[in-house]
Enzyme design. Structure first.
Site, mmCIF file in Angstrom:
data_model
loop_
_atom_site.group_PDB
_atom_site.id
_atom_site.type_symbol
_atom_site.label_atom_id
_atom_site.label_comp_id
_atom_site.label_asym_id
_atom_site.label_seq_id
_atom_site.Cartn_x
_atom_site.Cartn_y
_atom_site.Cartn_z
ATOM 1 N N ASN A 43 -0.793 -1.250 -7.103
ATOM 2 C CA ASN A 43 -0.624 -2.309 -6.101
ATOM 3 C C ASN A 43 -1.905 -3.109 -5.984
ATOM 4 O O ASN A 43 -2.191 -3.960 -6.810
ATOM 5 C CB ASN A 43 -0.191 -1.711 -4.757
ATOM 6 C CG ASN A 43 -0.154 -2.759 -3.652
ATOM 7 O OD1 ASN A 43 0.369 -3.845 -3.856
ATOM 8 N ND2 ASN A 43 -0.739 -2.464 -2.504
ATOM 9 N N GLU A 44 -2.695 -2.792 -4.975
ATOM 10 C CA GLU A 44 -3.885 -3.608 -4.712
ATOM 11 C C GLU A 44 -5.115 -2.837 -5.177
ATOM 12 O O GLU A 44 -5.995 -2.522 -4.386
ATOM 13 C CB GLU A 44 -3.954 -3.863 -3.204
ATOM 14 C CG GLU A 44 -4.316 -5.252 -2.831
ATOM 15 C CD GLU A 44 -4.186 -5.473 -1.329
ATOM 16 O OE1 GLU A 44 -4.559 -4.579 -0.532
ATOM 17 O OE2 GLU A 44 -3.738 -6.560 -0.946
ATOM 18 N N CYS A 91 0.812 -1.225 0.000
ATOM 19 C CA CYS A 91 0.000 0.000 0.000
ATOM 20 C C CYS A 91 0.841 1.268 0.000
ATOM 21 O O CYS A 91 0.342 2.349 -0.317
ATOM 22 C CB CYS A 91 -0.922 0.008 1.216
ATOM 23 S SG CYS A 91 -2.193 -1.248 1.148
HETATM 24 O O1 AHR Z 1 1.342 -6.556 3.460
HETATM 25 C C1 AHR Z 1 0.630 -5.555 4.097
HETATM 26 C C2 AHR Z 1 -0.397 -4.913 3.187
HETATM 27 O O2 AHR Z 1 -1.350 -5.840 2.786
HETATM 28 C C3 AHR Z 1 0.154 -4.391 1.893
HETATM 29 O O3 AHR Z 1 0.670 -3.129 2.027
HETATM 30 C C4 AHR Z 1 -1.041 -4.373 1.003
HETATM 31 O O4 AHR Z 1 -0.717 -4.493 -0.355
HETATM 32 C C5 AHR Z 1 -1.880 -5.497 1.528
HETATM 33 O O5 AHR Z 1 -3.151 -5.088 1.671
#
Ligand code: AHR
Length: 645
Positions: free
Chosen positions: A364-365, A233
């Site tokens: 990323n996510e 994140c």
């Molecule tokens: O690994 C911790 C967090 O989990 C990361 O930052 C994120 O990508 C996921 O939600």
């Protein structure tokens, strides 16, 4: 923080049922076969890698060996981490990236507390440096919490109008995990100070201003295929302004603009108000680390979207140019000729050769149509300029459900290169999902298991433990990744590091304090897989069926073309002993001697700073007789057999 409870869904551990496992303690015999003459999927060199994110004090206070916290007074509270009287001066017009410095009067003493103290080792050399303007002298001391002097030096400063850097070194006289640094000004008139820094001489490869050697060694020992960086994140930022911008992390350290770390305020139950990003460990150091330990770099870049668990801000699609330019320029920074703008910067930092960047994550996510819209523009621009760079795509924060299905379908239709799946689930889920990839489309995008860790309690719970229960379930799951190596080409446990006094998120692969570090049971699982990667999968069956957890036994087999060995990985997730008879079919060799490396522990067992290898592998001999091997697998154990065939 509340928002975070939503992601991944909160799955309770409940009872470790082993729905696909064993109960009872009787020894079971299983007839297994390995077809050594039937090579299948090629296992990519990238298969088992590392996920690095600056969470849990992984960078400042962790991997980055700087001992002074807030060395250039850029924290939101400029004197955070410091005691003493000083005038804080902001020259943002003149130096927007490093605006603050302090002015002290004669006799002033500034004391820095370090990151939960400073870890100091007796007999080791420490390098002190500071930018000053004024002249006079500094009396520098390392002190214990009770004030005992653990090393000192006196530094004469160059007089004059302008700023300059002074350096001096000394040897510590005692070992102390909680030392502090005292800097006293002796002189006439005021003195200006900035970038007050202390590094051990002994860093990874003894690089000045480098990385903590014990932590890098743990990474190197994994022999990872890739390093994902910088997250996580942190790539996204809570707001777009707080996103990770690689260009601000390269060049001279005094010119890298510090920002608050997004994990500083993320969790009300784990506040870390002194968590900032100095970017001393920036993109150059990352590429260099990857190269040092033989891993391919895998940078993940912001795609114009802030964290969707936080503000979910997006850049308008027509405003994406600077973000896309950052991605293109990063490829040039990594690979470009020294005659190019960014290649020249890389060369000026000491690395004229290419870093051989071949893949990159876009976002990323992320989730939703807003991601697809932005990804389209990104991928068109990157592929037009760098058609050989493979792109990694988010399929959201969950391994199933609406968000996942939408991106999974859409990106497959778009012929994406690599999909980045994340799973933070309970151990039972990992056991059940050992077959997850058996029926995936073999001609579709490749899979990157980009973030995963079994949660012994639930996602973001402070009670999650890195126990053997979690680790063995990951091992069982990983046999499924290996078996499907034609589809799954990369995998990384997440997060990687945690400071025992500065963490926000658990579980984590490696824990450390200011002087010590240890790998968790999960670490040893990762290590066993990565150190025994093999080249090509061969079938491992029981009664003609692929072994996927029958009777609680999971496994995978592969050939190592380099050494001519067969590698069999077995995970006995049940509590009873299992004595499989493994027949090697299709080969010539009937007898021989190999090794069996075993990880076995109680389900609740953990490692710790005081017992760092309580759960760790042991090795013994394994015989091949009449084409058969008969290992004994204790309850809740994992074994890796290597034998020359
Ligand atoms: O690994 C911790 C967090 O989990 C990361 O930052 C994120 O990508 C996921 O939600």
């Amino acid at each position: 923080m509340g928002k975070f409870l939503g992601f991944g869904g909160v799955l309770r551990l409940g009872v470790f049922l082993m729905g696909v496992g064993l109960s009872g303690a009787t020894a079971l015999a299983q007839e297994l076969s390995v077809r050594v003459d039937k090579p299948g999927a090629v296992i990519q060199p990238t298969m088992w890698g590392i996920f690095f994110e600056d969470i849990n004090m992984a960078a400042d206070g962790g991997l980055y060996a700087e001992l002074v916290k807030n060395r250039s007074f850029e924290f939101s509270e400029p004197m955070m981490g410091w005691k003493g009287k000083a005038l804080v001066i902001n020259r943002s017009e003149e130096r927007p990236d490093n605006p603050r410095f302090v002015r002290v009067e004669p006799g002033a003493v500034l004391v820095n507390e370090g990151f939960r103290g400073m870890g100091i080792k007796q007999g080791e050399m420490y390098h002190f440096s500071v930018w000053t303007r004024g002249g006079g002298a500094l009396a520098v001391e390392l002190q214990s919490p009770s004030g005992a002097v653990l090393g000192s030096l006196r530094m004469r400063l160059k007089p004059g109008e302008g700023w300059h850097k002074d350096t001096a070194s000394f040897v510590a006289t005692a070992t102390e995990p909680k030392a502090r640094l005292s800097v006293k000004y002796d002189g006439k008139g005021t003195l200006d100070l900035d970038m007050i820094s202390l590094f051990p001489q002994h860093t990874w490869r003894e690089r000045p201003g480098g990385l903590r050697a014990d932590l890098v060694q743990l990474l190197a020992d994994l022999r990872p295929g890739f390093i994902r960086f910088p997250g996580g994140c942190i790539v996204e930022g809570r707001t777009l302004e707080g996103r990770y911008q690689w260009k601000k992390t390269v060049g001279k350290v005094e010119d890298r603009k510090q920002i608050v770390n997004r994990w500083n305020t993320e969790f009300a139950h784990r506040p870390t108000p002194d968590y900032f990003q100095s970017f001393g460990l920036g993109f150059f150091e990352y590429f260099q680390l990857a190269e040092d330990i033989g891993a391919s770099p895998l940078p993940i870049l912001n795609c114009g979207m802030a964290c969707q668990f936080n503000t979910a801000e997006v850049v308008p699609v027509e405003g994406l140019d600077p973000y896309i330019q950052d991605a293109l320029d990063l490829i040039e920074f990594a690979n470009g000729p020294v005659s190019s703008k960014w290649g020249a910067l890389r060369a000026s930092m000491g690395h004229p050769e290419s870093f051989h960047l071949k893949m990159m994550g876009v976002g990323n996510e992320q989730w939703g149509p807003q991601y697809v819209e932005r990804y389209k523009v990104f991928s068109a621009a990157i592929k037009a300029r760098y058609p050989d760079v493979r792109l990694v795509n988010s399929v959201g924060p969950n391994p199933d459900g609406e968000l996942f299905d939408f991106l999974n379908d859409t990106l497959r239709k778009m012929h994406a290169d690599i999909l980045d799946e994340h799973y933070y689930r309970n151990p039972e889920w990992f056991l059940q999902q050992a077959k997850r990839y058996d029926n995936y489309d073999r001609s579709g995008p490749r899979i990157f298991a980009g973030e995963y860790a079994a949660q012994s309690d639930k996602v973001v719970s402070v009670n999650n433990k890195n126990n053997w229960r979690s680790a063995i379930s990951e091992a069982a799951f990983m046999t499924g990744l290996e078996r499907n190596a034609d589809v799954v080409q990369m995998a990384s446990y997440a997060p990687l590091f945690a400071h025992v006094e500065g963490w926000q998120w658990t579980p984590d692969l490696i824990w450390f304090d200011n002087l010590r570090s240890y790998g968790t049971p999960d670490y040893y699982v990762q290590k066993l897989f990565a150190n025994n990667r093999g080249s090509v999968v061969v079938p491992l069956t029981q009664g003609g069926e692929t072994l996927t957890g029958q009777g609680g036994l999971y496994g995978s087999a592969c050939l190592d073309n380099g050494t001519g060995e067969l590698i069999v990985k077995l995970v006995n997730a049940g509590d009873g002993e299992v004595r499989p008879v493994i027949s090697l079919l299709g080969g010539k060799k009937k007898t021989g001697k190999g090794t069996m490396t075993v990880l076995k522990a109680g389900l609740e067992d953990v490692n710790s700073l005081d017992a760092p290898t309580a759960v760790s592998p042991t090795e013994s001999a394994m015989l091949l007789q009449g084409n058969k091997m008969t290992p004994v697998l204790g309850g809740h154990s994992m074994a890796v057999i290597r034998i020359k065939i």
